[in-house]
Design a protein around this motif. Structure first.
Motif: not given
Length: 468
Positions: A164-187
């Protein structure tokens, strides 16, 4: 200034990281440190990283070491993979510094190199040391390493941890920008991608600039976000902002995370918020010099005395190191140790605590003992001037009295790392040149966020006048 080791790895201008220099450092590392016969190589997204990574891979193969090309991968994910395989690793990254600079982070099969290891690498470089191979090493490509990193946190926290949490991911040029999205969705969270950039953006989680802070506040207000998360370039430093867009300092994230995971012994640099010593659940706090090698050395000393110790470490930049298998509490499964600086755990743990308690992140922070910090850096300094300036303050009491006069009387000083001045008012100002970039760090501690920020601004100007 030639590339050199700082608080974490070898850094220098891209123009100075020549193929010859990179090759010699890689081969000196492989000749002087354990490597398990294999070298995992990852890289961040700055423009120079792919070419430097190619030189690293070629250097390893030339001396008979199997080279594993891990591609674009965050530093903690690379460390998780290489340590699990009993192999050495090199991460090509300049971390949070601008794209005209880059560097190498070195990992033994057991984890990050120590300062003693760094000294051996430097000596080996000077002597031209390299292994004597029987044949050329092979080159292989690794797949699925990012997925394994995602699975680590999905298994530990469970699919409903952030439901239920809506979390923004400031992606910029982080090498983990896609990984952050995947982990948040998995949780169970709903991740929202923000401000992806194809140009490298040097995000420093200890010194978030005003325009970035304003952008985060705007995203939270416009999109109704519960939080915003991000990392530096190689994803070993976290950034987390609450629902109002206020950035939570990294050492505060460390306290919340360590307490939530059940840590009893904390190892953290002297620059961290003094509030860590006021948490009743922490049986012991060990203060170190700044840099993950010093934090790891302190954690290893704790574990040598008591292998079952629940020890964790974190830095003022938020990078979190787990030294024991965390279980129970907010976790649905065991979370094995990872004694390297990680950005994901100190973002997930506070969010999971907030979700479990039905509180906003801001309330978690407000419930901690009141002690407020701020930090910034003076960039493009003259390193010789900076050294002369700081040496003078350390050596001459009269110089210290004059320099810190705008903030009152000095009660005591701490020389653990740089110059940390404790004022009679209870405020703290800590001055320290960066170990791997032409920057001078200013840390401040006050009775309110505004007081800490005002101290930082005051000494940013006073330091800049001396070191540029």
């Amino acid at each position: 200034m030639a590339p050199s080791f700082g608080t974490s790895g070898l850094r220098g201008l891209v123009t100075e990281l020549t193929p010859e220099l990179v090759t010699r450092y890689v081969q000196a590392f492989l000749a002087t440190c354990p490597n398990g016969g294999r070298l995992y190589v990852g890289r961040d997204l700055r423009p120079s990283s792919p070419e430097i990574a190619r030189h690293v891979l070629a250097a390893a193969r030339a001396v008979g070491i199997e080279a594993v090309d891990c591609g674009d991968l965050g530093t903690p994910a690379l460390a998780l993979a290489s340590m699990g395989a009993g192999a050495a690793a090199i991460m090509v990254t300049g971390s949070h510094i601008p794209a005209d600079r880059n560097g190498l982070k070195f990992y033994l099969p057991g984890g990050e190199v120590s300062k003693a290891d760094e000294a051996r690498i430097v000596a080996g470089y000077a002597a031209g040391a390299k292994p004597s191979p029987a044949s050329e090493g092979s080159l292989i490509s690794a797949d699925g390493l990012a997925r394994a990193y995602v699975a680590r946190y999905a298994a530990a926290f469970g699919a409903e941890a952030l439901s239920g949490m809506k979390v923004g991911v400031y992606q910029h040029s982080s090498v983990a920008r896609e990984v952050m999205m995947e982990i948040l969705a998995a949780l169970g969270a709903r991740p929202v991608a923000l401000a992806r950039s194809e140009v490298f953006v040097p995000v420093d989680t200890e010194a978030v600039p005003p325009d970035t802070r304003a952008a985060i506040r705007g995203w939270c207000a416009e999109l109704g976000l519960d939080a915003v998360v991000s990392t530096d370039g190689d994803a070993d430093r976290p950034l987390l902002a609450d629902a109002a867009g206020e950035v939570v300092p990294g050492d505060v994230l460390g306290v919340i995370s360590a307490r939530a995971l059940g840590a009893k012994v904390i190892c953290t640099p002297v620059s961290s918020n003094a509030m860590v010593g006021r948490i009743p659940e922490f049986a012991e706090v060990r203060l170190t010099k700044i840099g993950s090698p010093f934090v790891i050395a302190a954690m290893e000393a704790v574990l040598a005395a008591d292998p079952a110790a629940s020890v964790a470490g974190f830095e003022a930049n938020g990078g979190f190191l787990l030294g024991f298998t965390a279980e129970g509490g907010l976790l649905k499964g065991p979370l094995p140790p990872l004694m390297t600086r990680d950005s994901v755990l100190p973002m997930l743990a506070p969010l999971a605590v907030a979700k479990a308690k039905g509180q906003p992140v801001a309330d978690l922070v407000a419930g901690l003992p009141p002690c407020f910090t701020a930090a910034d850096r003076v960039q493009e300094i003259d390193r010789d001037k900076a050294k002369t300036f700081l040496d003078g303050l350390i050596a001459e009491a009269s110089a210290r009295v004059a320099f810190f006069a705008p903030s009152g009387e000095i009660d005591s000083i701490d020389l653990t790392d740089g110059l940390r001045v404790n004022l009679t008012s209870g405020a703290v100002v800590h001055l320290r040149p960066s170990g791997n970039a032409p920057e001078f760090r200013i840390y401040a501690q006050g009775t309110s966020p505004e007081a800490a920020q005002a101290l930082t601004r005051t000494y940013m100007d006073r330091v800049a006048a001396q070191v540029r």
